[in-house]
Design an enzyme around this catalytic site. Structure first.
Site, PDB file in Angstrom:
ATOM      1  N   ASN A  15       0.875  -1.175   0.000  1.00  9.12           N
ATOM      2  CA  ASN A  15       0.000   0.000   0.000  1.00  9.12           C
ATOM      3  C   ASN A  15       0.911   1.224   0.000  1.00  9.12           C
ATOM      4  O   ASN A  15       1.514   1.537   1.026  1.00  9.12           O
ATOM      5  CB  ASN A  15      -0.889  -0.048   1.257  1.00  9.12           C
ATOM      6  CG  ASN A  15      -1.726   1.208   1.413  1.00  9.12           C
ATOM      7  OD1 ASN A  15      -1.751   2.076   0.542  1.00  9.12           O
ATOM      8  ND2 ASN A  15      -2.414   1.321   2.547  1.00  9.12           N
ATOM      9  N   TRP A  16       1.001   1.867  -1.150  1.00  7.04           N
ATOM     10  CA  TRP A  16       1.940   2.993  -1.269  1.00  7.04           C
ATOM     11  C   TRP A  16       1.444   4.252  -0.566  1.00  7.04           C
ATOM     12  O   TRP A  16       2.158   5.222  -0.456  1.00  7.04           O
ATOM     13  CB  TRP A  16       2.212   3.294  -2.753  1.00  7.04           C
ATOM     14  CG  TRP A  16       3.029   2.241  -3.443  1.00  7.04           C
ATOM     15  CD1 TRP A  16       3.457   1.056  -2.924  1.00  7.04           C
ATOM     16  CD2 TRP A  16       3.518   2.273  -4.801  1.00  7.04           C
ATOM     17  NE1 TRP A  16       4.181   0.363  -3.864  1.00  7.04           N
ATOM     18  CE2 TRP A  16       4.231   1.082  -5.024  1.00  7.04           C
ATOM     19  CE3 TRP A  16       3.407   3.197  -5.837  1.00  7.04           C
ATOM     20  CZ2 TRP A  16       4.840   0.785  -6.248  1.00  7.04           C
ATOM     21  CZ3 TRP A  16       4.003   2.911  -7.055  1.00  7.04           C
ATOM     22  CH2 TRP A  16       4.719   1.722  -7.262  1.00  7.04           C
ATOM     23  N   LYS A  17       0.200   4.267  -0.163  1.00  7.60           N
ATOM     24  CA  LYS A  17      -0.389   5.446   0.501  1.00  7.60           C
ATOM     25  C   LYS A  17      -0.150   6.690  -0.362  1.00  7.60           C
ATOM     26  O   LYS A  17      -0.138   6.580  -1.590  1.00  7.60           O
ATOM     27  CB  LYS A  17       0.156   5.568   1.927  1.00  7.60           C
ATOM     28  CG  LYS A  17      -0.035   4.259   2.716  1.00  7.60           C
ATOM     29  CD  LYS A  17       0.216   4.389   4.176  1.00  7.60           C
ATOM     30  CE  LYS A  17      -0.049   3.054   4.853  1.00  7.60           C
ATOM     31  NZ  LYS A  17       0.084   3.109   6.309  1.00  7.60           N
TER      32      LYS A  17
ATOM     33  N   HIS B 216      -9.516   1.361   5.479  1.00  6.77           N
ATOM     34  CA  HIS B 216      -8.215   1.557   6.125  1.00  6.77           C
ATOM     35  C   HIS B 216      -8.357   2.562   7.272  1.00  6.77           C
ATOM     36  O   HIS B 216      -9.106   3.537   7.159  1.00  6.77           O
ATOM     37  CB  HIS B 216      -7.199   2.060   5.089  1.00  6.77           C
ATOM     38  CG  HIS B 216      -5.789   1.962   5.587  1.00  6.77           C
ATOM     39  ND1 HIS B 216      -5.272   2.839   6.504  1.00  6.77           N
ATOM     40  CD2 HIS B 216      -4.803   1.070   5.308  1.00  6.77           C
ATOM     41  CE1 HIS B 216      -4.015   2.489   6.768  1.00  6.77           C
ATOM     42  NE2 HIS B 216      -3.705   1.419   6.063  1.00  6.77           N
TER      43      HIS B 216
ATOM     44  N   GLU C 188      -6.528   4.883   8.217  1.00  8.66           N
ATOM     45  CA  GLU C 188      -6.197   6.274   7.864  1.00  8.66           C
ATOM     46  C   GLU C 188      -7.381   6.947   7.178  1.00  8.66           C
ATOM     47  O   GLU C 188      -7.577   8.159   7.318  1.00  8.66           O
ATOM     48  CB  GLU C 188      -4.932   6.297   6.990  1.00  8.66           C
ATOM     49  CG  GLU C 188      -3.703   6.000   7.844  1.00  8.66           C
ATOM     50  CD  GLU C 188      -2.539   5.370   7.101  1.00  8.66           C
ATOM     51  OE1 GLU C 188      -2.529   5.369   5.857  1.00  8.66           O
ATOM     52  OE2 GLU C 188      -1.633   4.871   7.793  1.00  8.66           O
TER      53      GLU C 188
ATOM     54  N   GLU D  73      -5.067  -4.686  10.829  1.00 10.02           N
ATOM     55  CA  GLU D  73      -3.989  -3.720  11.021  1.00 10.02           C
ATOM     56  C   GLU D  73      -4.217  -2.958  12.326  1.00 10.02           C
ATOM     57  O   GLU D  73      -4.964  -1.959  12.336  1.00 10.02           O
ATOM     58  CB  GLU D  73      -3.965  -2.717   9.869  1.00 10.02           C
ATOM     59  CG  GLU D  73      -3.790  -3.330   8.505  1.00 10.02           C
ATOM     60  CD  GLU D  73      -3.235  -2.319   7.503  1.00 10.02           C
ATOM     61  OE1 GLU D  73      -2.185  -2.602   6.933  1.00 10.02           O
ATOM     62  OE2 GLU D  73      -3.847  -1.259   7.318  1.00 10.02           O
TER      63      GLU D  73
ATOM     64  N   GLY E 195       3.129   2.196  10.851  1.00 11.95           N
ATOM     65  CA  GLY E 195       4.121   3.250  10.673  1.00 11.95           C
ATOM     66  C   GLY E 195       4.890   3.589  11.929  1.00 11.95           C
ATOM     67  O   GLY E 195       5.578   4.613  11.991  1.00 11.95           O
TER      68      GLY E 195
ATOM     69  N   SER F 159       3.872  -2.214  10.285  1.00  8.01           N
ATOM     70  CA  SER F 159       5.337  -2.289  10.430  1.00  8.01           C
ATOM     71  C   SER F 159       5.917  -3.647  10.024  1.00  8.01           C
ATOM     72  O   SER F 159       6.862  -4.125  10.652  1.00  8.01           O
ATOM     73  CB  SER F 159       5.762  -1.920  11.861  1.00  8.01           C
ATOM     74  OG  SER F 159       5.379  -0.585  12.156  1.00  8.01           O
TER      75      SER F 159
ATOM     76  N   GLY G 165       2.956  -1.069   4.280  1.00 15.50           N
ATOM     77  CA  GLY G 165       3.007   0.353   3.933  1.00 15.50           C
ATOM     78  C   GLY G 165       4.428   0.764   3.593  1.00 15.50           C
ATOM     79  O   GLY G 165       4.921   0.512   2.488  1.00 15.50           O
ATOM     80  N   GLY G 166       5.112   1.362   4.561  1.00 15.51           N
ATOM     81  CA  GLY G 166       6.430   1.968   4.325  1.00 15.51           C
ATOM     82  C   GLY G 166       7.409   1.077   3.571  1.00 15.51           C
ATOM     83  O   GLY G 166       8.090   1.539   2.637  1.00 15.51           O
TER      84      GLY G 166
HETATM   85  O1  13P Z   1      -1.129   0.717   7.025  1.00 14.67           O
HETATM   86  C1  13P Z   1      -0.391  -0.138   6.587  1.00 14.67           C
HETATM   87  C2  13P Z   1      -0.669  -0.815   5.312  1.00 14.67           C
HETATM   88  O2  13P Z   1      -1.955  -0.533   4.876  1.00 14.67           O
HETATM   89  C3  13P Z   1       0.852  -0.503   7.308  1.00 14.67           C
HETATM   90  O3  13P Z   1       1.766   0.530   7.161  1.00 14.67           O
HETATM   91  P1  13P Z   1       3.289   0.317   7.662  1.00 14.67           P
HETATM   92  O4  13P Z   1       3.768  -0.960   7.024  1.00 14.67           O
HETATM   93  O5  13P Z   1       4.006   1.530   7.162  1.00 14.67           O
HETATM   94  O6  13P Z   1       3.233   0.209   9.146  1.00 14.67           O
END
Ligand code: 13P
Length: 253
Positions: A10-12, A93, A95, A164, A170, A210, A231-232
């Site tokens: 997920n590149w956000k 999600h 966020e 999640e 993150g 993470s 994510g990251g």
């Molecule tokens: O929210 C996430 C994937 O959707 C997880 O993000 P991180 O891997 O950066 O913690």
């Protein structure tokens, strides 16, 4: 475990066309790990370009509007992301729930329009630290899922769940494998109860929060974990592929 492990990046809100070389590298390398299903969800602006690069990996969107086309300035709906090349969409999600005040009702409307557009759905759930500390993590997460699961007529083909925990996103802090296993078992029990065991067995439950190359193998070796939503670490081909390798090795154990 149901099917191949599913590793989704997920590149956000990251990525310009400079990221296309990373996408190409991920796609080419993924062809060496056929035991793992690999996908990325770039921002809207890159979906079509990544789709054109990809021979092996799946492409998805990170969100979609719930409605048909019309007067919604700045919004993108499910049929538009499907037309750009997306095969799935991430919905619910944390966020989006936090930054855009998305309710279960709105998420349900998005799920309906995504399914209508032929997209698969990665449905996210997860509790805050306060909820976990209050001992209510499981009831909270199952409540989020109970609100949405009845919409899925054909969950085996269309639904993936991503657990999640918000406090692990993150932050560099992952849940313990025991906590992950316990929550995934509770989610599986709910899927069994809702859809029956045969159909439930085809729905993968991913962990997100993470996930990195150095912890991927341990997390993905948990029998209840069907993959990862990353994510990251999905923003660099090297890191993301490290997780794909971890998934491939965990399969062999
Ligand atoms: O929210 C996430 C994937 O959707 C997880 O993000 P991180 O891997 O950066 O913690």
């Amino acid at each position: 475990m149901a099917e191949r492990p599913y590793i989704v990046g997920n590149w956000k809100m990251n990525g310009t066309r400079a990221m296309l070389s990373e996408a190409r590298a991920i796609d080419r390398a993924a062809q060496r790990y056929m035991k793992v299903e690999v996908a990325v969800a770039p921002p809207y602006t890159l979906i079509h370009a990544v789709h054109k690069e990809a021979e092996q990996i799946g492409i998805g969107a990170q969100d979609c509007h719930s409605g048909a086309e019309g007067a919604h300035t700045g919004d993108i709906n499910a049929s538009m992301v499907a037309d750009a090349g997306a095969k799935f969409v991430i919905l619910g999600h944390s966020e989006r729930r936090q930054d855009h005040a998305e309710t279960n009702e709105l998420i349900n409307a998005k799920i309906e329009s995504a399914l209508e557009a032929g997209l698969r759905v990665i449905l996210c759930c997860g509790e805050s630290l306060e909820t976990r500390d209050a001992g209510e993590a499981e009831s909270f997460v199952l409540g989020q899922l109970r609100a949405a699961l009845p919409i899925f007529q054909d969950p085996a083909d269309r639904l993936t769940i991503a657990y999640e925990p918000i406090w692990a996103i993150g932050t560099g802090r992952t849940a313990t494998v025991e906590d992950i296993a316990a929550m995934h078992r509770a989610i599986r029990a709910l899927l069994d109860e809702t859809f029956g065991e045969d159909v439930s067995a085809k729905v993968r439950i991913l962990y997100g929060g993470s996930v990195k190359p150095d912890n991927a193998r341990e997390i993905l070796a948990v029998p209840e974990v069907g993959g990862a939503l990353v994510g990251g670490a999905s923003l660099s081909a090297e890191n993301f592929l490290g997780i794909v390798v971890g998934a491939s090795e965990a399969e062999e154990v």
